[in-house]
Design a protein around this motif. Structure first.
Motif, PDB file in Angstrom:
ATOM      1  N   VAL A 183     -72.422-116.914 -36.269  1.00 48.37           N
ATOM      2  CA  VAL A 183     -71.894-117.595 -37.035  1.00 48.37           C
ATOM      3  C   VAL A 183     -70.980-117.983 -37.745  1.00 48.37           C
ATOM      4  O   VAL A 183     -70.173-117.922 -37.401  1.00 48.37           O
ATOM      5  CB  VAL A 183     -72.136-116.377 -38.733  1.00 48.37           C
ATOM      6  N   GLU A 184     -71.060-119.360 -38.174  1.00 40.94           N
ATOM      7  CA  GLU A 184     -70.080-120.456 -38.587  1.00 40.94           C
ATOM      8  C   GLU A 184     -69.710-120.383 -40.691  1.00 40.94           C
ATOM      9  O   GLU A 184     -71.125-120.498 -41.266  1.00 40.94           O
ATOM     10  CB  GLU A 184     -70.199-121.239 -38.373  1.00 40.94           C
ATOM     11  N   ILE A 185     -68.849-119.495 -40.810  1.00 41.49           N
ATOM     12  CA  ILE A 185     -68.410-119.813 -42.109  1.00 41.49           C
ATOM     13  C   ILE A 185     -68.050-121.104 -42.557  1.00 41.49           C
ATOM     14  O   ILE A 185     -67.237-121.449 -42.812  1.00 41.49           O
ATOM     15  CB  ILE A 185     -67.747-117.977 -42.531  1.00 41.49           C
ATOM     16  N   LEU A 186     -68.513-121.915 -43.505  1.00 39.78           N
ATOM     17  CA  LEU A 186     -68.431-122.985 -43.531  1.00 39.78           C
ATOM     18  C   LEU A 186     -67.570-123.695 -45.251  1.00 39.78           C
ATOM     19  O   LEU A 186     -66.359-124.376 -45.179  1.00 39.78           O
ATOM     20  CB  LEU A 186     -69.409-124.097 -43.965  1.00 39.78           C
ATOM     21  N   SER A 187     -68.002-122.448 -45.901  1.00 40.66           N
ATOM     22  CA  SER A 187     -67.333-122.252 -47.183  1.00 40.66           C
ATOM     23  C   SER A 187     -67.631-121.066 -48.347  1.00 40.66           C
ATOM     24  O   SER A 187     -67.407-119.697 -47.743  1.00 40.66           O
ATOM     25  CB  SER A 187     -67.895-122.986 -48.404  1.00 40.66           C
ATOM     26  N   GLY A 188     -66.383-120.754 -48.889  1.00 33.60           N
ATOM     27  CA  GLY A 188     -66.555-119.017 -50.436  1.00 33.60           C
ATOM     28  C   GLY A 188     -65.436-118.067 -49.671  1.00 33.60           C
ATOM     29  O   GLY A 188     -65.800-117.339 -50.052  1.00 33.60           O
ATOM     30  N   VAL A 189     -64.619-118.529 -48.654  1.00 32.49           N
ATOM     31  CA  VAL A 189     -63.670-117.398 -47.546  1.00 32.49           C
ATOM     32  C   VAL A 189     -62.634-118.049 -47.487  1.00 32.49           C
ATOM     33  O   VAL A 189     -62.457-119.346 -46.810  1.00 32.49           O
ATOM     34  CB  VAL A 189     -64.688-117.346 -46.224  1.00 32.49           C
ATOM     35  N   TYR A 190     -61.510-117.926 -48.000  1.00 26.17           N
ATOM     36  CA  TYR A 190     -60.247-117.907 -47.143  1.00 26.17           C
ATOM     37  C   TYR A 190     -59.182-117.085 -47.352  1.00 26.17           C
ATOM     38  O   TYR A 190     -59.281-116.282 -47.682  1.00 26.17           O
ATOM     39  CB  TYR A 190     -59.689-118.641 -49.140  1.00 26.17           C
ATOM     40  N   GLU A 191     -58.418-116.953 -46.330  1.00 28.24           N
ATOM     41  CA  GLU A 191     -57.990-116.252 -45.651  1.00 28.24           C
ATOM     42  C   GLU A 191     -58.941-114.823 -45.529  1.00 28.24           C
ATOM     43  O   GLU A 191     -58.580-113.720 -45.656  1.00 28.24           O
ATOM     44  CB  GLU A 191     -56.491-116.138 -46.650  1.00 28.24           C
ATOM     45  N   GLY A 192     -59.945-115.042 -44.677  1.00 28.98           N
ATOM     46  CA  GLY A 192     -60.372-113.765 -44.662  1.00 28.98           C
ATOM     47  C   GLY A 192     -61.098-112.953 -45.935  1.00 28.98           C
ATOM     48  O   GLY A 192     -61.800-111.924 -46.259  1.00 28.98           O
ATOM     49  N   ARG A 193     -61.200-114.063 -47.115  1.00 25.21           N
ATOM     50  CA  ARG A 193     -61.591-112.927 -47.944  1.00 25.21           C
ATOM     51  C   ARG A 193     -62.643-114.001 -49.561  1.00 25.21           C
ATOM     52  O   ARG A 193     -62.372-115.096 -48.966  1.00 25.21           O
ATOM     53  CB  ARG A 193     -60.422-112.085 -49.012  1.00 25.21           C
ATOM     54  N   THR A 194     -63.587-113.265 -49.610  1.00 27.34           N
ATOM     55  CA  THR A 194     -64.290-113.977 -50.255  1.00 27.34           C
ATOM     56  C   THR A 194     -63.565-114.507 -51.610  1.00 27.34           C
ATOM     57  O   THR A 194     -63.440-114.206 -51.962  1.00 27.34           O
ATOM     58  CB  THR A 194     -65.787-113.163 -50.558  1.00 27.34           C
ATOM     59  N   THR A 195     -64.174-116.075 -51.575  1.00 28.41           N
ATOM     60  CA  THR A 195     -63.101-116.600 -53.610  1.00 28.41           C
ATOM     61  C   THR A 195     -64.081-116.509 -54.247  1.00 28.41           C
ATOM     62  O   THR A 195     -63.650-116.705 -55.355  1.00 28.41           O
ATOM     63  CB  THR A 195     -62.462-117.899 -52.510  1.00 28.41           C
ATOM     64  N   GLY A 196     -65.631-116.351 -54.405  1.00 27.43           N
ATOM     65  CA  GLY A 196     -66.897-116.398 -55.765  1.00 27.43           C
ATOM     66  C   GLY A 196     -66.912-117.467 -55.602  1.00 27.43           C
ATOM     67  O   GLY A 196     -68.031-117.952 -56.604  1.00 27.43           O
ATOM     68  N   THR A 197     -66.702-118.826 -54.927  1.00 28.45           N
ATOM     69  CA  THR A 197     -67.276-120.333 -55.273  1.00 28.45           C
ATOM     70  C   THR A 197     -69.114-119.806 -53.847  1.00 28.45           C
ATOM     71  O   THR A 197     -68.471-118.534 -52.930  1.00 28.45           O
ATOM     72  CB  THR A 197     -66.489-120.901 -53.655  1.00 28.45           C
ATOM     73  N   PRO A 198     -69.494-120.671 -54.062  1.00 31.57           N
ATOM     74  CA  PRO A 198     -71.029-120.448 -52.540  1.00 31.57           C
ATOM     75  C   PRO A 198     -70.116-120.191 -51.468  1.00 31.57           C
ATOM     76  O   PRO A 198     -69.721-120.917 -50.627  1.00 31.57           O
ATOM     77  CB  PRO A 198     -71.417-121.516 -52.892  1.00 31.57           C
ATOM     78  N   ILE A 199     -70.647-119.542 -51.127  1.00 28.92           N
ATOM     79  CA  ILE A 199     -70.354-119.043 -49.965  1.00 28.92           C
ATOM     80  C   ILE A 199     -71.687-120.116 -48.487  1.00 28.92           C
ATOM     81  O   ILE A 199     -72.675-119.186 -48.801  1.00 28.92           O
ATOM     82  CB  ILE A 199     -70.321-117.397 -49.196  1.00 28.92           C
ATOM     83  N   ALA A 200     -71.520-120.393 -47.686  1.00 31.95           N
ATOM     84  CA  ALA A 200     -72.563-121.254 -46.779  1.00 31.95           C
ATOM     85  C   ALA A 200     -72.364-120.646 -45.320  1.00 31.95           C
ATOM     86  O   ALA A 200     -70.856-120.468 -44.862  1.00 31.95           O
ATOM     87  CB  ALA A 200     -72.277-122.835 -46.714  1.00 31.95           C
ATOM     88  N   LEU A 201     -73.073-120.367 -44.891  1.00 31.23           N
ATOM     89  CA  LEU A 201     -73.481-119.804 -42.987  1.00 31.23           C
ATOM     90  C   LEU A 201     -73.931-119.904 -42.495  1.00 31.23           C
ATOM     91  O   LEU A 201     -75.546-120.673 -43.085  1.00 31.23           O
ATOM     92  CB  LEU A 201     -73.968-117.915 -43.377  1.00 31.23           C
ATOM     93  N   LEU A 202     -73.559-120.807 -41.318  1.00 31.79           N
ATOM     94  CA  LEU A 202     -74.477-121.833 -40.208  1.00 31.79           C
ATOM     95  C   LEU A 202     -75.009-121.068 -39.416  1.00 31.79           C
ATOM     96  O   LEU A 202     -73.783-120.626 -38.702  1.00 31.79           O
ATOM     97  CB  LEU A 202     -74.367-122.614 -40.516  1.00 31.79           C
ATOM     98  N   ILE A 203     -75.603-120.783 -38.923  1.00 28.68           N
ATOM     99  CA  ILE A 203     -76.342-120.305 -37.482  1.00 28.68           C
ATOM    100  C   ILE A 203     -77.201-121.852 -36.536  1.00 28.68           C
ATOM    101  O   ILE A 203     -77.706-122.119 -36.456  1.00 28.68           O
ATOM    102  CB  ILE A 203     -77.198-119.102 -36.923  1.00 28.68           C
ATOM    103  N   ARG A 204     -76.556-121.802 -35.057  1.00 30.44           N
ATOM    104  CA  ARG A 204     -76.973-123.453 -34.901  1.00 30.44           C
ATOM    105  C   ARG A 204     -78.018-122.629 -33.843  1.00 30.44           C
ATOM    106  O   ARG A 204     -77.742-121.436 -32.876  1.00 30.44           O
ATOM    107  CB  ARG A 204     -76.017-124.089 -33.722  1.00 30.44           C
ATOM    108  N   ASN A 205     -78.887-122.949 -33.893  1.00 30.68           N
ATOM    109  CA  ASN A 205     -80.296-122.961 -32.375  1.00 30.68           C
ATOM    110  C   ASN A 205     -79.678-123.497 -31.665  1.00 30.68           C
ATOM    111  O   ASN A 205     -80.339-124.374 -30.644  1.00 30.68           O
ATOM    112  CB  ASN A 205     -81.649-123.644 -33.051  1.00 30.68           C
TER     113      ASN A 205
END
Ligand code: EPS
Length: 365
Positions: free
Chosen positions: A63-85
């Motif tokens: 999993v690549e965490i693209l957004s919504g997590v700062y310094e290991g904690r969720t920020t309340g903003t959209p969390i985008a997760l990506l997995i490459r095939n």
């Protein structure tokens, strides 16, 4: 519709043989500790190629965490997760690209859209469930901080049912089976099934313990209705039961009611939900998954021109999709629960019980 949930909203995207799959979680509470490695355990539990009884496609599912997590904690903003095939083998689908596999979604997709991505089942592939499990990891984390544990097991494989029950053994075999003594028989069954080129159905049970009374909406958005919709939304699911499910049709009121004493409920036929709202008892759900439609045994069908064809599906298919479905079903239950918990908090101001309550008790099969 590729979005699920009201306050905790999950949108998934991607196709089985596209470059990547992913999801966006909107409405996630801030402050939840999340790192890429948190996803590993549940994604491994669901993944192909981890035992000889599932599809042999090998995906890293990193999993690549693209957004919504700062310094290991969720920020309340959209969390985008990506997995490459990485392990697509699209040539497996060349021969059936213009044929409809009997019992497969490709017939309905074609008629709805007039176009489909046949490679690996495209959007209708079980690959999509990877992102449900990833989103479910975030939900499970938040729930666990509130004492809610969601876990499941395989409760039927073909006509084989567990002859014993121990949570501790569920994760020690590739079937999520609760009775160790039967595992060799399951292995033999699966080997014979694989040799025959056929597939088989299965049943998965999910239990959520520690849910306080009060989660769920009274009329529309009942907790059991949303669980049923979420679970039915998993590929290949054809039936959902909550509590005693269809067995209630044959019961008397005296058998079905869960009597209440100061020490707790005396039974849990209701599956932890009364009037669409959690009662504080363990929530019990059960799903029936159909046999995989992609099988080697020839079956009559049509091609996109309407000509009769004998369909034979080769490639790396699961002879029983139910074997990998336990973490997916857990994820869907966790997603419904976090969404309902947040809705309860929005309306009622807390996520726990207001009135004194009796102990909810633990799950017994
Ligand atoms: C699937 C067919 C197979 C499975 C796939 C689900 O895909 P392929 O033919 O590309 O190997 O491997 O499962 C996954 C890739 C996964 O991650 O779950 C299907 O038709 O649903």
């Amino acid at each position: 519709m590729n979005t699920f949930g009201h306050l905790f909203r999950v949108t998934t995207f991607g196709e089985s043989h596209g470059p990547a799959i992913g999801c966006v979680i909107d409405g996630c509470p801030p402050g939840i500790g999340i790192a890429p490695e948190d996803f590993r355990a549940d994604l491994e539990r669901r993944a192909t190629g981890r035992s000889r009884y599932t599809s042999q496609r090998r995906e890293a599912d990193e999993v690549e965490i693209l957004s919504g997590v700062y310094e290991g904690r969720t920020t309340g903003t959209p969390i985008a997760l990506l997995i490459r095939n990485v392990d697509q083998r699209s040539k497996d689908y060349g021969r059936i690209a213009d044929q409809f596999r009997p019992a497969h979604a490709d017939y309905a997709y074609w008629h709805k859209y007039g176009i489909r991505d046949p490679r690996g089942g495209g959007r209708s592939s079980a690959r999509e469930t990877t992102m449900r499990v990833a989103a479910g990891v975030v939900a499970k984390k938040w729930l666990a901080q509130r004492g809610v544990i969601v876990r499941g097991f395989l409760s039927q494989l073909g006509d084989i049912r567990p002859q014993g029950f121990d949570w501790d053994v569920v994760e020690t075999n590739p079937f999520f089976w609760p009775c160790t003594e039967q595992v060799p028989a399951l292995e033999e069954y699966m080997k014979a099934l694989h040799k025959s080129g056929d597939s088989v159905g299965a049943r998965v049970d999910v239990v959520a313990e520690g849910v306080p009374p009060g989660w769920g909406e009274p009329i529309y958005g009942k907790l059991d209705a949303e669980l049923a919709a979420a679970l039915m939304g998993i590929n290949a699911v054809k039936g959902v039961e909550i509590g005693d499910g269809f067995a209630v049709a044959a019961m008397k009121g005296t058998e079905n009611r869960d009597e209440i004493t100061a020490d707790g409920f005396l039974s849990n036929h209701a599956g932890g939900i009364l009037g669409g709202i959690s009662s504080g008892q363990p929530i019990r759900c059960s799903i029936a998954l159909k046999p995989t439609s992609s099988i080697r045994v020839p079956g009559r069908s049509l091609d996109t021109e309407g000509a009769a064809v004998d369909v034979v599906t080769t490639g790396r298919h699961d002879p029983c999709v139910g074997i990998r479905a336990t973490p997916i079903a857990e994820a869907m239950v966790a997603l419904v629960l976090i969404d309902q918990a947040l809705r309860h908090r929005a309306q009622c101001g807390d996520v726990g019980a207001i009135a004194p309550r009796v102990p909810g008790g633990t799950f017994s099969p």
